[in-house]
Design an enzyme around this catalytic site. Structure first.
Site, PDB file in Angstrom:
ATOM      1  N   GLY A  73      32.761  47.404  95.566  1.00 47.13           N
ATOM      2  CA  GLY A  73      33.112  47.306  94.140  1.00 47.13           C
ATOM      3  C   GLY A  73      34.179  46.255  93.884  1.00 47.13           C
ATOM      4  N   ARG A 136      26.494  46.363  97.073  1.00 48.16           N
ATOM      5  CA  ARG A 136      26.563  47.563  97.916  1.00 48.16           C
ATOM      6  C   ARG A 136      25.292  47.598  98.751  1.00 48.16           C
ATOM      7  NH1 ARG A 136      31.006  50.464  96.330  1.00 48.16           N
ATOM      8  NH2 ARG A 136      31.536  50.404  94.127  1.00 48.16           N
ATOM      9  N   ASP A 162      36.571  50.643 102.366  1.00 46.88           N
ATOM     10  CA  ASP A 162      36.355  51.438 103.589  1.00 46.88           C
ATOM     11  C   ASP A 162      34.962  51.204 104.173  1.00 46.88           C
ATOM     12  OD1 ASP A 162      35.355  52.679 101.280  1.00 46.88           O
ATOM     13  OD2 ASP A 162      35.477  54.676 102.150  1.00 46.88           O
ATOM     14  N   GLY A 163      33.938  51.165 103.296  1.00 53.19           N
ATOM     15  CA  GLY A 163      32.574  50.915 103.777  1.00 53.19           C
ATOM     16  C   GLY A 163      32.470  49.539 104.420  1.00 53.19           C
ATOM     17  N   ASP A 192      40.694  52.217  94.665  1.00 50.56           N
ATOM     18  CA  ASP A 192      41.039  53.640  94.752  1.00 50.56           C
ATOM     19  C   ASP A 192      42.207  53.906  95.706  1.00 50.56           C
ATOM     20  OD1 ASP A 192      38.959  54.042  93.050  1.00 50.56           O
ATOM     21  OD2 ASP A 192      37.590  54.875  94.542  1.00 50.56           O
ATOM     22  N   MET A 235      39.273  55.591  87.419  1.00 54.97           N
ATOM     23  CA  MET A 235      38.518  55.526  88.670  1.00 54.97           C
ATOM     24  C   MET A 235      39.158  56.392  89.751  1.00 54.97           C
ATOM     25  SD  MET A 235      36.856  51.861  89.204  1.00 54.97           S
ATOM     26  CE  MET A 235      35.321  51.562  88.323  1.00 54.97           C
ATOM     27  N   MET A 349      37.214  48.564  82.954  1.00 54.96           N
ATOM     28  CA  MET A 349      38.201  47.609  82.441  1.00 54.96           C
ATOM     29  C   MET A 349      39.379  47.450  83.385  1.00 54.96           C
ATOM     30  SD  MET A 349      38.177  48.499  78.461  1.00 54.96           S
ATOM     31  CE  MET A 349      39.364  47.236  78.094  1.00 54.96           C
TER      32      MET A 349
HETATM   33  N1  LIG Z   1      29.193  53.076 107.804  1.00 48.82           N
HETATM   34  C1  LIG Z   1      28.849  51.818 107.506  1.00 48.82           C
HETATM   35  N2  LIG Z   1      28.394  50.983 108.465  1.00 48.82           N
HETATM   36  C2  LIG Z   1      28.038  49.711 108.172  1.00 48.82           C
HETATM   37  N3  LIG Z   1      28.123  49.187 106.931  1.00 48.82           N
HETATM   38  C3  LIG Z   1      28.567  49.962 105.934  1.00 48.82           C
HETATM   39  C4  LIG Z   1      28.958  51.317 106.159  1.00 48.82           C
HETATM   40  N4  LIG Z   1      29.357  51.844 104.975  1.00 48.82           N
HETATM   41  C5  LIG Z   1      29.212  50.862 104.053  1.00 48.82           C
HETATM   42  N5  LIG Z   1      28.752  49.735 104.619  1.00 48.82           N
HETATM   43  C6  LIG Z   1      28.451  48.472 103.936  1.00 48.82           C
HETATM   44  O1  LIG Z   1      29.645  47.933 103.399  1.00 48.82           O
HETATM   45  C7  LIG Z   1      29.416  47.362 102.113  1.00 48.82           C
HETATM   46  C8  LIG Z   1      30.365  47.895 101.104  1.00 48.82           C
HETATM   47  O2  LIG Z   1      30.400  49.317 101.131  1.00 48.82           O
HETATM   48  P1  LIG Z   1      30.762  50.175  99.836  1.00 48.82           P
HETATM   49  O3  LIG Z   1      30.943  51.579 100.255  1.00 48.82           O
HETATM   50  O4  LIG Z   1      29.758  49.880  98.776  1.00 48.82           O
HETATM   51  O5  LIG Z   1      32.097  49.536  99.288  1.00 48.82           O
HETATM   52  P2  LIG Z   1      33.572  49.495  99.879  1.00 48.82           P
HETATM   53  O6  LIG Z   1      33.573  48.629 101.073  1.00 48.82           O
HETATM   54  O7  LIG Z   1      34.329  48.894  98.766  1.00 48.82           O
HETATM   55  O8  LIG Z   1      33.951  50.900 100.189  1.00 48.82           O
HETATM   56  C9  LIG Z   1      27.965  47.632 101.769  1.00 48.82           C
HETATM   57  O9  LIG Z   1      27.240  46.432 101.918  1.00 48.82           O
HETATM   58  C10 LIG Z   1      27.538  48.694 102.756  1.00 48.82           C
HETATM   59  O10 LIG Z   1      26.189  48.558 103.164  1.00 48.82           O
HETATM   60  O1  LIG Z   2      29.690  51.495  89.592  1.00 47.63           O
HETATM   61  P1  LIG Z   2      30.068  50.911  90.891  1.00 47.63           P
HETATM   62  O2  LIG Z   2      30.115  49.433  90.891  1.00 47.63           O
HETATM   63  O3  LIG Z   2      29.260  51.451  92.031  1.00 47.63           O
HETATM   64  O4  LIG Z   2      31.551  51.310  91.170  1.00 47.63           O
HETATM   65  C1  LIG Z   2      32.083  52.540  90.901  1.00 47.63           C
HETATM   66  C2  LIG Z   2      32.997  52.985  91.974  1.00 47.63           C
HETATM   67  O5  LIG Z   2      33.706  51.981  92.585  1.00 47.63           O
HETATM   68  C3  LIG Z   2      35.020  52.410  92.913  1.00 47.63           C
HETATM   69  O6  LIG Z   2      35.888  51.591  92.206  1.00 47.63           O
HETATM   70  C4  LIG Z   2      35.334  52.333  94.351  1.00 47.63           C
HETATM   71  O7  LIG Z   2      34.625  51.299  94.918  1.00 47.63           O
HETATM   72  P2  LIG Z   2      34.979  50.696  96.328  1.00 47.63           P
HETATM   73  O8  LIG Z   2      34.920  51.766  97.366  1.00 47.63           O
HETATM   74  O9  LIG Z   2      33.951  49.651  96.492  1.00 47.63           O
HETATM   75  O10 LIG Z   2      36.369  50.126  96.204  1.00 47.63           O
HETATM   76  C5  LIG Z   2      35.097  53.864  92.484  1.00 47.63           C
HETATM   77  O11 LIG Z   2      36.305  54.243  91.962  1.00 47.63           O
HETATM   78  C6  LIG Z   2      33.991  53.951  91.501  1.00 47.63           C
HETATM   79  O12 LIG Z   2      33.420  55.210  91.519  1.00 47.63           O
HETATM   80 MG   LIG Z   3      34.701  52.615  99.240  1.00 48.77          MG
END
Ligand SMILES: Nc1ncnc2c1ncn2[C@@H]1O[C@H](COP(=O)(O)OP(=O)(O)O)[C@@H](O)[C@H]1O
Ligand SMILES: O=P(O)(O)OC[C@H]1O[C@](O)(COP(=O)(O)O)[C@@H](O)[C@@H]1O
Ligand SMILES: [Mg+2]
Length: 455
Positions: A73, A136, A162-163, A192, A235, A349
């Site tokens: 995000g 994502r 984290d992802g 977050d 959020m 926002m």
């Molecule tokens: N456990 C995982 N192993 C490998 N890739 C992951 C994992 N979790 C999330 N990802 C990848 O990381 C990217 C971002 O993850 P997401 O959860 O959407 O956002 P964020 O990194 O902000 O938490 C995505 O492209 C997703 O496929």
């Molecule tokens: O609607 P989207 O783009 O999936 O994002 C919503 C979510 O993204 C967040 O901002 C967190 O996203 P990230 O883990 O990518 O930082 C959450 O607070 C919210 O639920």
């Molecule tokens: Mg995340």
């Protein structure tokens, strides 16, 4: 985290801006403790390498072929981090080959790339979002590493939450398995504030500040009418930091609801009873609700199933609408009391804006630390502020658990005493909260080196 063998003198030595700085280089042995408050005779605990430029670097500037990707995000400051990686590589190390991967992880194999130069990114810190765009899902480790290999990329800068850091760890492991001389550096992005170990994520302050505008509006609306209630949804999917800090900063909030703290609506000690009391005392009230709060209650009332997004994150039901409707029904239909409720949803926002001044400085330092680390040959690390110092943290440490508001900690107690809201917790709940607090694995905080694979 690994360290590549360092072989060349750091070119920063020749840079007039830095050559006069006393102790510019970081001592190889400098570490930063994870825990600063310790008891007499307690063990040394986990330490992380202090970030910063080293006397010697692993890469020759002309040989560097870097790339940058943003995933997950949006968050205020993404463009600043991108800009400062490019400018840091160019101005400090004379590196001019930096590729932007478009559209998140899947961009490595399914999207275009763009050459990035200090000139092309000169103004981007003034804009929200990410010039590289993001996504994502789509993390395919093998395809991504194939692409890194095919393009001859040897420094990968991955900005995400984290992802993303879990994805970066998988890329790092695959690179290591193939014995490639590629540095992988993560820059933690999370609006977050849910990434473990680090003091605070970039963009968080900006988001909290922007949230104040929504809370102010809710307060003005609520206090201008009879029995006015302002509900603001912020959020926070799993962690309620934005809601907690926005509430503490504002002082206009009567009740803050976050995912970590279960609450209930009906009966003694419930939310409806509290609202009624506040309205009688003050004539108006403001409720801040993090989007992940009360999800169990909503799911129960709507008999809904769990859904996930492309990255595997829980898709949330709209707590703001649900709560607003519940409050209206309770007072209007059941209590026969006229209320005037305004629901404000500023969620997107607060993350689509450019970062504020202090976040801009923070982003700059993170980007520069990441560049120094990769140039020095560190790999498999996330750069982050730990107890006020820039550090290199091994991926496994930032991904092993999620940072959450601990409802038995002082900060939540401060919030409760500032709003004077009910805690909604029984002594059994408190016992459970203490019990379920996750304990980190006892892995080391040490980083590794690319060349010899040792720590
Ligand atoms: N456990 C995982 N192993 C490998 N890739 C992951 C994992 N979790 C999330 N990802 C990848 O990381 C990217 C971002 O993850 P997401 O959860 O959407 O956002 P964020 O990194 O902000 O938490 C995505 O492209 C997703 O496929
Ligand atoms: O609607 P989207 O783009 O999936 O994002 C919503 C979510 O993204 C967040 O901002 C967190 O996203 P990230 O883990 O990518 O930082 C959450 O607070 C919210 O639920
Ligand atoms: Mg995340």
């Amino acid at each position: 985290m690994m360290l590549l063998l360092q072989t060349y003198p750091n070119p920063i030595k020749e840079n007039p801006a830095y050559s006069v700085v006393k102790q510019f280089f970081v001592n190889q042995d400098d570490t930063v403790p994870k825990k600063v408050v310790v008891q007499k005779d307690s063990p040394r605990g986990i330490h992380f390498r202090r970030a910063g430029p080293r006397q010697r670097v692993y890469f020759e500037s002309d040989d560097v072929n870097a790339c940058i990707v943003t995933c997950g995000g949006l968050c205020p400051g993404l463009n600043t981090v991108i800009r400062e990686i490019i400018c840091g590589l160019s101005y400090m190390y004379g590196v001019d080959k930096v590729l932007g991967i478009e559209g998140g992880y899947r961009g490595f194999y399914a999207r275009n790339t763009i050459q990035l130069t200090p000139k092309s990114v000169n103004d981007i810190h003034k804009r929200g979002g990410t010039i590289l765009s993001t996504s994502r899902g789509g993390h395919d480790t093998l395809k991504i590493v194939d692409n890194i290999q095919d393009r001859g990329i040897n420094q990968v800068y991955i900005i995400g939450g984290d992802g993303t850091q879990k994805g970066a760890a998988a890329i790092f492991e695959e690179i290591r398995r193939r014995r490639l001389k590629v540095a992988v550096a993560g820059i933690p992005k999370t609006i977050d504030n849910d990434i473990a170990v680090i003091d605070k994520s970039f963009g968080f302050d900006t988001a909290v500040e922007e949230a104040q505008r929504a809370i102010n509006a809710a307060h003005v609306e609520a206090e201008s009418v009879e029995n006015g209630i302002g509900v603001v949804k912020l959020m926070g999917r799993y962690s309620g930091f934005i809601a907690m800090y926005a509430t503490l900063a504002s002082r206009d909030v009567d009740c803050c609801l976050i995912p970590e703290s279960p609450f209930y609506l009906e009966g003694k000690g419930g939310l409806y009873e509290f609202i009624e009391r506040r309205l009688k005392e003050n004539g108006h009230m403001v409720i801040v609700v993090a989007e992940g709060a009360g999800q169990d209650l909503i799911a129960e009332s709507m008999k809904s199933m769990d859904h996930e997004d492309a990255s595997g994150n829980k898709l949330l039901l709209d707590v703001g609408l649900w709560l607003s409707q519940g409050i209206k029904n309770y007072f209007t239909s059941r209590q026969k009391m006229t209320i005037n409720l305004k629901y404000i949803d500023p969620t997107y926002m607060i993350r689509a804006i450019p970062s504020n001044a202090s976040d801009n400085v923070y982003c700059t330092l993170l980007a520069q630390s990441a560049v120094h680390g990769a140039m020095a040959g560190f790999t498999g690390f996330t750069v982050g502020l730990v107890n006020g110092r820039q550090t290199y943290i091994p991926f496994e440490r930032v991904t092993e658990k999620r940072n959450k508001v601990v409802i038995t900690d002082r900060m939540w107690a401060r919030l409760l005493s500032s709003t004077n809201q009910p805690s909604f917790l029984s002594s059994k709940d408190v016992e459970e909260a203490n019990k379920t607090e996750e304990q980190p694995k006892q892995t080391s905080g040490e980083v590794k080196c690319l060349e010899n694979g040792s720590t």
